[in-house]
Design an enzyme around this catalytic site. Structure first.
Site, PDB file in Angstrom:
ATOM      1  N   ASP A  18       0.829  -1.213   0.000  1.00  0.00           N
ATOM      2  CA  ASP A  18       0.000   0.000   0.000  1.00  0.00           C
ATOM      3  C   ASP A  18       0.864   1.263   0.000  1.00  0.00           C
ATOM      4  O   ASP A  18       1.974   1.255   0.524  1.00  0.00           O
ATOM      5  CB  ASP A  18      -0.903  -0.023   1.250  1.00  0.00           C
ATOM      6  CG  ASP A  18      -2.021   0.997   1.144  1.00  0.00           C
ATOM      7  OD1 ASP A  18      -2.311   1.478   0.030  1.00  0.00           O
ATOM      8  OD2 ASP A  18      -2.611   1.326   2.189  1.00  0.00           O
ATOM      9  N   ASN A  66     -10.365  -2.889  -6.806  1.00  0.00           N
ATOM     10  CA  ASN A  66      -9.535  -1.935  -7.563  1.00  0.00           C
ATOM     11  C   ASN A  66     -10.057  -1.681  -8.980  1.00  0.00           C
ATOM     12  O   ASN A  66      -9.691  -0.673  -9.603  1.00  0.00           O
ATOM     13  CB  ASN A  66      -8.074  -2.395  -7.638  1.00  0.00           C
ATOM     14  CG  ASN A  66      -7.306  -2.234  -6.350  1.00  0.00           C
ATOM     15  OD1 ASN A  66      -6.322  -2.933  -6.102  1.00  0.00           O
ATOM     16  ND2 ASN A  66      -7.715  -1.311  -5.480  1.00  0.00           N
TER      17      ASN A  66
HETATM   18  C1  FPP Z   1      -1.902   0.167  -3.359  1.00  0.00           C
HETATM   19  O1  FPP Z   1      -1.426   1.502  -3.337  1.00  0.00           O
HETATM   20  C2  FPP Z   1      -1.312  -0.558  -4.483  1.00  0.00           C
HETATM   21  C3  FPP Z   1      -2.011  -1.066  -5.546  1.00  0.00           C
HETATM   22  C4  FPP Z   1      -3.476  -0.931  -5.662  1.00  0.00           C
HETATM   23  C5  FPP Z   1      -1.337  -1.746  -6.664  1.00  0.00           C
HETATM   24  C6  FPP Z   1      -0.098  -2.511  -6.333  1.00  0.00           C
HETATM   25  C7  FPP Z   1       0.693  -2.659  -7.596  1.00  0.00           C
HETATM   26  C8  FPP Z   1       2.034  -2.674  -7.700  1.00  0.00           C
HETATM   27  C9  FPP Z   1       2.925  -2.665  -6.521  1.00  0.00           C
HETATM   28  C10 FPP Z   1       2.749  -2.659  -9.022  1.00  0.00           C
HETATM   29  C11 FPP Z   1       2.334  -3.677 -10.019  1.00  0.00           C
HETATM   30  C12 FPP Z   1       2.348  -5.074  -9.503  1.00  0.00           C
HETATM   31  C13 FPP Z   1       3.205  -6.041  -9.911  1.00  0.00           C
HETATM   32  C14 FPP Z   1       3.085  -7.406  -9.357  1.00  0.00           C
HETATM   33  C15 FPP Z   1       4.255  -5.784 -10.884  1.00  0.00           C
HETATM   34  P1  FPP Z   1      -2.481   2.681  -3.527  1.00  0.00           P
HETATM   35  O2  FPP Z   1      -2.528   3.030  -4.974  1.00  0.00           O
HETATM   36  O3  FPP Z   1      -3.795   2.320  -2.925  1.00  0.00           O
HETATM   37  O4  FPP Z   1      -1.770   3.817  -2.689  1.00  0.00           O
HETATM   38  P2  FPP Z   1      -2.494   5.007  -1.895  1.00  0.00           P
HETATM   39  O5  FPP Z   1      -3.279   4.372  -0.764  1.00  0.00           O
HETATM   40  O6  FPP Z   1      -1.338   5.802  -1.402  1.00  0.00           O
HETATM   41  O7  FPP Z   1      -3.358   5.743  -2.876  1.00  0.00           O
END
Ligand code: FPP
Length: 249
Positions: A18, A66
């Site tokens: 996250d 998501n």
């Molecule tokens: C949460 O951060 C993260 C995600 C919804 C996506 C995770 C994806 C990756 C780490 C990269 C792609 C994956 C792979 C396996 C290559 P958020 O966007 O909710 O962060 P925030 O809470 O700060 O908005």
């Protein structure tokens, strides 16, 4: 008093990755840049876990919820996933990693799904670390999927309802065959589970760290493993029982 500590390495680590969006915002960048640097953390943490001898690593890469994000962010994430699968193919195969996916992968775009299925198949016989990507995954959705399969087998007469116990039910989940989840890490300071591995989390140790996912690299993982090693895991027993188990083993 004797300190009963588990100094062993977790067999199975789950991570809620996250904070990508916040990291990007703080740098004045688009959210997708946070995901891109987050993909670099995925590479570093996967390599570190494998080098340490962790048996299974399960990463929450895209939740069932998501899909409701802005379409350009969803498309950007799907492209990153595709790039990751293509870019990491050699690293995965050369290092004996077995790739798996949990979630409703049938909802992924066709190209991503084909690339994923191919690599899952090509790595299926590997005996090194199992890397599981949770994609279009939700813990409740995953339990509901297993319940549907149980109900189908019961209706077909191949499963007796009275035989459904914890072990039998666990065998219907997509995580069947993985070691029990020992440690769950969530980055970015949020302290919630957000529909990840709800069944599997039963006796996992939980560690919440303030680092945002794009900042989370192997030194952070090592610090989490230190913390994990200092915890006493009781699985419903008393401290004294755990101590005598440790002494007799
Ligand atoms: C949460 O951060 C993260 C995600 C919804 C996506 C995770 C994806 C990756 C780490 C990269 C792609 C994956 C792979 C396996 C290559 P958020 O966007 O909710 O962060 P925030 O809470 O700060 O908005």
């Amino acid at each position: 008093m004797t300190e009963h500590v588990s100094r062993r390495l977790p067999r199975h680590i789950g991570i809620i990755m996250d904070g990508n969006g916040r990291w990007a915002q703080r740098q004045g960048l688009d959210r997708i840049e946070g995901h891109r640097v987050g993909a670099e953390s995925v590479r570093d943490i996967t390599r570190a876990a494998r080098e340490l001898g962790v048996e299974a690593l399960t990463l929450y890469a895209f939740s069932s919820q998501n899909w409701q994000r802005p379409v350009e962010e969803v498309m950007g994430l799907m492209q990153l996933l595709q790039d990751y699968l293509v870019g990491e193919r050699a690293e995965i195969l050369d290092n004996g990693i077995r790739l798996r996916a949990i979630g409703d992968s049938e909802k992924l775009p066709g190209t991503v799904r084909a690339t994923l299925d191919e690599l899952v198949g090509a790595s299926a016989a590997n005996r090194g670390m199992t890397l599981t990507l949770a994609l279009s995954y939700g813990g409740r959705e995953s339990i509901a999927r297993a319940v549907r399969a149980v109900a189908r087998d019961a209706a077909a007469g191949t499963l007796r309802p009275d035989d459904v116990d914890v072990d039998r039910f666990g065998g219907y989940l997509q995580t069947a065959g993985l070691p029990p989840l020992d440690l769950l890490i969530r980055t970015s300071g949020e302290q919630r589970i957000s529909n990840f591995l709800l069944w599997e989390i039963a006796y996992a140790e939980l560690i919440f760290v303030d680092a945002l996912w794009p900042e989370f690299r192997r030194a952070h993982l090592h610090a989490c493993l230190e913390q994990y090693g200092a915890r006493e895991r009781r699985f419903g027993l008393t401290s004294d029982q755990v101590a005598s188990d440790v002494e007799s083993s």
